[in-house]
Design a protein around this motif. Structure first.
Motif, PDB file in Angstrom:
ATOM      1  N   THR A  92      -0.593 -41.596  28.104  1.00  0.00           N
ATOM      2  CA  THR A  92       0.129 -41.692  26.845  1.00  0.00           C
ATOM      3  C   THR A  92       1.365 -40.814  26.917  1.00  0.00           C
ATOM      4  O   THR A  92       1.700 -40.262  27.971  1.00  0.00           O
ATOM      5  CB  THR A  92      -0.779 -41.299  25.660  1.00  0.00           C
ATOM      6  N   SER A  93       2.056 -40.687  25.791  1.00  0.00           N
ATOM      7  CA  SER A  93       3.249 -39.843  25.709  1.00  0.00           C
ATOM      8  C   SER A  93       3.256 -39.201  24.329  1.00  0.00           C
ATOM      9  O   SER A  93       2.244 -39.210  23.618  1.00  0.00           O
ATOM     10  CB  SER A  93       4.507 -40.685  25.921  1.00  0.00           C
ATOM     11  N   ALA A  94       4.397 -38.666  23.922  1.00  0.00           N
ATOM     12  CA  ALA A  94       4.496 -38.094  22.579  1.00  0.00           C
ATOM     13  C   ALA A  94       4.485 -39.183  21.514  1.00  0.00           C
ATOM     14  O   ALA A  94       4.266 -38.897  20.338  1.00  0.00           O
ATOM     15  CB  ALA A  94       5.774 -37.262  22.464  1.00  0.00           C
ATOM     16  N   ASP A  95       4.721 -40.422  21.918  1.00  0.00           N
ATOM     17  CA  ASP A  95       4.714 -41.542  20.978  1.00  0.00           C
ATOM     18  C   ASP A  95       3.297 -42.070  20.791  1.00  0.00           C
ATOM     19  O   ASP A  95       2.375 -41.720  21.524  1.00  0.00           O
ATOM     20  CB  ASP A  95       5.615 -42.663  21.489  1.00  0.00           C
ATOM     21  N   SER A  96       3.163 -42.949  19.818  1.00  0.00           N
ATOM     22  CA  SER A  96       1.861 -43.544  19.515  1.00  0.00           C
ATOM     23  C   SER A  96       1.618 -44.741  20.432  1.00  0.00           C
ATOM     24  O   SER A  96       1.776 -45.892  20.030  1.00  0.00           O
ATOM     25  CB  SER A  96       1.815 -43.978  18.045  1.00  0.00           C
ATOM     26  N   VAL A  97       1.237 -44.448  21.671  1.00  0.00           N
ATOM     27  CA  VAL A  97       1.039 -45.496  22.671  1.00  0.00           C
ATOM     28  C   VAL A  97      -0.156 -45.181  23.564  1.00  0.00           C
ATOM     29  O   VAL A  97      -0.502 -44.015  23.783  1.00  0.00           O
ATOM     30  CB  VAL A  97       2.285 -45.685  23.580  1.00  0.00           C
ATOM     31  N   LEU A  98      -0.788 -46.231  24.050  1.00  0.00           N
ATOM     32  CA  LEU A  98      -1.700 -46.133  25.188  1.00  0.00           C
ATOM     33  C   LEU A  98      -1.125 -47.055  26.242  1.00  0.00           C
ATOM     34  O   LEU A  98      -0.912 -48.243  25.984  1.00  0.00           O
ATOM     35  CB  LEU A  98      -3.125 -46.556  24.827  1.00  0.00           C
ATOM     36  N   GLN A  99      -0.838 -46.506  27.410  1.00  0.00           N
ATOM     37  CA  GLN A  99      -0.224 -47.285  28.473  1.00  0.00           C
ATOM     38  C   GLN A  99      -1.215 -47.452  29.625  1.00  0.00           C
ATOM     39  O   GLN A  99      -1.953 -46.522  29.969  1.00  0.00           O
ATOM     40  CB  GLN A  99       1.052 -46.608  28.961  1.00  0.00           C
ATOM     41  N   ILE A 100      -1.217 -48.651  30.168  1.00  0.00           N
ATOM     42  CA  ILE A 100      -2.138 -48.966  31.259  1.00  0.00           C
ATOM     43  C   ILE A 100      -1.318 -49.427  32.461  1.00  0.00           C
ATOM     44  O   ILE A 100      -0.633 -50.457  32.397  1.00  0.00           O
ATOM     45  CB  ILE A 100      -3.141 -50.049  30.854  1.00  0.00           C
ATOM     46  N   ALA A 101      -1.374 -48.663  33.526  1.00  0.00           N
ATOM     47  CA  ALA A 101      -0.626 -48.974  34.748  1.00  0.00           C
ATOM     48  C   ALA A 101      -1.570 -49.528  35.803  1.00  0.00           C
ATOM     49  O   ALA A 101      -2.672 -49.005  36.006  1.00  0.00           O
ATOM     50  CB  ALA A 101       0.084 -47.730  35.273  1.00  0.00           C
ATOM     51  N   ALA A 102      -1.136 -50.576  36.477  1.00  0.00           N
ATOM     52  CA  ALA A 102      -1.925 -51.171  37.558  1.00  0.00           C
ATOM     53  C   ALA A 102      -1.000 -51.873  38.536  1.00  0.00           C
ATOM     54  O   ALA A 102       0.033 -52.436  38.148  1.00  0.00           O
ATOM     55  CB  ALA A 102      -2.945 -52.167  36.999  1.00  0.00           C
ATOM     56  N   HIS A 103      -1.367 -51.825  39.813  1.00  0.00           N
ATOM     57  CA  HIS A 103      -0.597 -52.481  40.866  1.00  0.00           C
ATOM     58  C   HIS A 103      -0.793 -53.987  40.745  1.00  0.00           C
ATOM     59  O   HIS A 103      -1.913 -54.474  40.583  1.00  0.00           O
ATOM     60  CB  HIS A 103      -1.072 -51.981  42.235  1.00  0.00           C
ATOM     61  N   GLU A 104       0.299 -54.730  40.848  1.00  0.00           N
ATOM     62  CA  GLU A 104       0.228 -56.174  40.666  1.00  0.00           C
ATOM     63  C   GLU A 104      -0.602 -56.874  41.744  1.00  0.00           C
ATOM     64  O   GLU A 104      -1.099 -57.982  41.520  1.00  0.00           O
ATOM     65  CB  GLU A 104       1.640 -56.772  40.613  1.00  0.00           C
TER      66      GLU A 104
ATOM     67  N   PRO B  12      19.223 -38.463  26.375  1.00  0.00           N
ATOM     68  CA  PRO B  12      18.969 -38.123  27.775  1.00  0.00           C
ATOM     69  C   PRO B  12      19.522 -36.763  28.181  1.00  0.00           C
ATOM     70  O   PRO B  12      19.282 -36.310  29.302  1.00  0.00           O
ATOM     71  CB  PRO B  12      19.685 -39.247  28.539  1.00  0.00           C
ATOM     72  N   THR B  13      20.264 -36.104  27.275  1.00  0.00           N
ATOM     73  CA  THR B  13      20.850 -34.804  27.614  1.00  0.00           C
ATOM     74  C   THR B  13      19.946 -33.637  27.259  1.00  0.00           C
ATOM     75  O   THR B  13      20.257 -32.501  27.591  1.00  0.00           O
ATOM     76  CB  THR B  13      22.205 -34.614  26.894  1.00  0.00           C
ATOM     77  N   THR B  14      18.831 -33.898  26.566  1.00  0.00           N
ATOM     78  CA  THR B  14      17.919 -32.830  26.163  1.00  0.00           C
ATOM     79  C   THR B  14      16.777 -32.711  27.170  1.00  0.00           C
ATOM     80  O   THR B  14      16.517 -33.646  27.936  1.00  0.00           O
ATOM     81  CB  THR B  14      17.328 -33.106  24.768  1.00  0.00           C
ATOM     82  N   PRO B  15      16.055 -31.597  27.181  1.00  0.00           N
ATOM     83  CA  PRO B  15      14.918 -31.460  28.110  1.00  0.00           C
ATOM     84  C   PRO B  15      13.825 -32.491  27.851  1.00  0.00           C
ATOM     85  O   PRO B  15      13.114 -32.901  28.772  1.00  0.00           O
ATOM     86  CB  PRO B  15      14.410 -30.038  27.839  1.00  0.00           C
ATOM     87  N   SER B  16      13.677 -32.921  26.598  1.00  0.00           N
ATOM     88  CA  SER B  16      12.632 -33.883  26.261  1.00  0.00           C
ATOM     89  C   SER B  16      12.921 -35.247  26.871  1.00  0.00           C
ATOM     90  O   SER B  16      14.078 -35.654  27.004  1.00  0.00           O
ATOM     91  CB  SER B  16      12.530 -34.032  24.736  1.00  0.00           C
ATOM     92  N   THR B  17      11.867 -35.962  27.229  1.00  0.00           N
ATOM     93  CA  THR B  17      12.011 -37.338  27.719  1.00  0.00           C
ATOM     94  C   THR B  17      11.493 -38.339  26.683  1.00  0.00           C
ATOM     95  O   THR B  17      11.363 -39.522  26.986  1.00  0.00           O
ATOM     96  CB  THR B  17      11.248 -37.534  29.041  1.00  0.00           C
ATOM     97  N   ASP B  18      11.209 -37.854  25.476  1.00  0.00           N
ATOM     98  CA  ASP B  18      10.636 -38.710  24.444  1.00  0.00           C
ATOM     99  C   ASP B  18      11.691 -39.130  23.423  1.00  0.00           C
ATOM    100  O   ASP B  18      12.819 -38.636  23.425  1.00  0.00           O
ATOM    101  CB  ASP B  18       9.480 -37.985  23.742  1.00  0.00           C
TER     102      ASP B  18
END
Length: 398
Positions: A151-163, A329-335
């Motif tokens: 996940t991240s700071a946002d309201s997400v659940l991310q699922i990564a998988a190799h194709e 993109p200029t701040t330390p945060s990536t969110d």
């Protein structure tokens, strides 16, 4: 007037909101800080529309004495700073409670329910960068077949998988199953499939991402336009953001420029109603990766295509350009960042040099679109149509 083209430059905020301190986003100014940081940043066509004339915009954004149309900004009334919240609010649905976030990863009982439902164990379950986590856990995934959850700071659940380990259809099916599970207290705004390819040490995400959003909790401008018998054409991830609700036609895109091409194609097609486009590269490829140069070039590339969009428009068409949040993109945060969004309105019937000021809710955009299309709908927001066309139109709350 029977058609509006609404283009969302995903994450192109124009300055932090008064409550940004609650989100750790004080000082964020996506467009302004990019213009300040990138040498020879030029956006001639957006300048002609009046982006530099917007109240409170950075002094690094050029102004014009003769804006072609109307300009202003909007503050987010909903709690949150994510894509779903921003788009829903634009469409007239204001959220009183933010979507849940998971700063410590997901509860064990939720992960167990997911694993039982999809029939396989998972790995990860942490807050992480998508590019970093696939390279750190990619080898384990390839060896075991276990999907990577993060996940991240946002309201997400991310699922990564190799194709080549889990085919795309199966990846999407897994996300759909997880979407059904994650409701109520676990109702994250989006479940996102994050396919990747490559070998050890060189894994890279593909453009086969797919979002699985919650269904809107109420009716939006899309529903009312569709009910009126008009078209709601979704370009990019709009269909995913609204879970297909209120949409009559959709097309997914691989990048910003394909999104512009498809938008122009639909403009020339002559449909009546709404063309709703999201250009996600600003956010996905550059904002979240703190890529200042990439973001700057993407804005200038879009700016270069604006004349193509405008030339394709019919005399009665109205173009609205906006954003859904920031991602500086200029701040330390990536969110994402809690920022004002720009509003630029163009059309041959629009009065020039019109400042619509600072709107108190993104939903004023949706209210205005319904008003332009002469559709009544019970959504949040106050129309600024009378400002665009003169005193012949009465501004009203829809």
């Amino acid at each position: 007037m029977n058609r509006v083209i609404l283009i969302v430059l995903d994450s192109m905020g124009i300055g932090y909101l008064p409550d940004a301190y609650e989100y750790g986003d004080e000082g964020s100014d996506t467009l302004g800080n990019i213009a300040k940081s990138y040498r020879n940043f030029k956006i001639h066509n957006l300048t002609k529309l009046g982006i530099g004339n917007i109240e409170g915009i950075s002094s690094f954004i050029e102004k014009t004495d003769s804006p072609k149309g109307a300009y202003g900004r909007a503050s987010e009334a909903s709690k949150g700073k994510d894509t779903t919240t921003g788009h829903w609010e634009i469409a007239g649905l204001k959220l009183s409670n933010p979507f849940p976030t998971f700063p410590n990863g997901f509860p064990d009982e939720l992960i167990m329910s997911i694993e039982e439902a999809i029939g396989i164990k998972t790995i990860g379950n942490e807050v992480a960068s998508g590019t970093e986590i696939i390279n750190r856990l990619g080898d384990i995934h390839v060896k075991t077949g276990m999907p990577i959850i993060y996940t991240s700071a946002d309201s997400v659940l991310q699922i990564a998988a190799h194709e080549e380990v889990i085919c795309l259809n199966r990846q999407y099916k897994i996300c759909s199953i997880v979407r059904d599970i994650m409701q109520g207290a676990y109702g994250a705004g989006r479940i996102i499939a994050r396919p990747f390819i490559g070998a050890a040490g060189q894994y890279m995400r593909t453009k086969n991402r797919k979002d699985f959003s919650l269904k809107p909790s109420g009716k939006t401008m899309l529903d009312y336009i569709k009910e009126e018998g008009m078209e709601v054409v979704a370009v990019g991830k709009i269909e995913d953001i609204f879970a297909s609700q209120g949409i009559t036609m959709s097309v997914h895109i691989k990048d910003n420029m394909e999104g512009v091409d498809k938008t122009i194609e639909y403009i020339r097609g002559g449909n009546k109603g709404l063309i709703f486009t999201n250009l996600v590269d600003f956010d996905m490829l550059y904002g979240h990766r703190n890529d200042i140069n990439g973001y700057a070039n993407a804005i200038m590339e879009f700016d270069g295509r604006l004349p193509d969009i405008m030339e394709a428009m019919k005399d009665e068409d109205i173009l609205i350009i906006t954003a859904d949040h920031g991602c500086d993109p200029t701040t330390p945060s990536t969110d994402h960042s809690r920022e004002y969004i720009p509003i630029l309105i163009y059309g041959k019937s629009i009065k020039d040099k019109i400042n619509i000021g600072t709107r108190e809710c993104f939903c004023d955009i949706g209210a205005t679109i319904l008003d332009i299309l002469n559709i009544k709908g019970q959504i949040e927001g106050s129309s600024f149509k009378s400002l665009l066309f003169g005193s012949d139109f009465n501004e009203r709350t829809i």
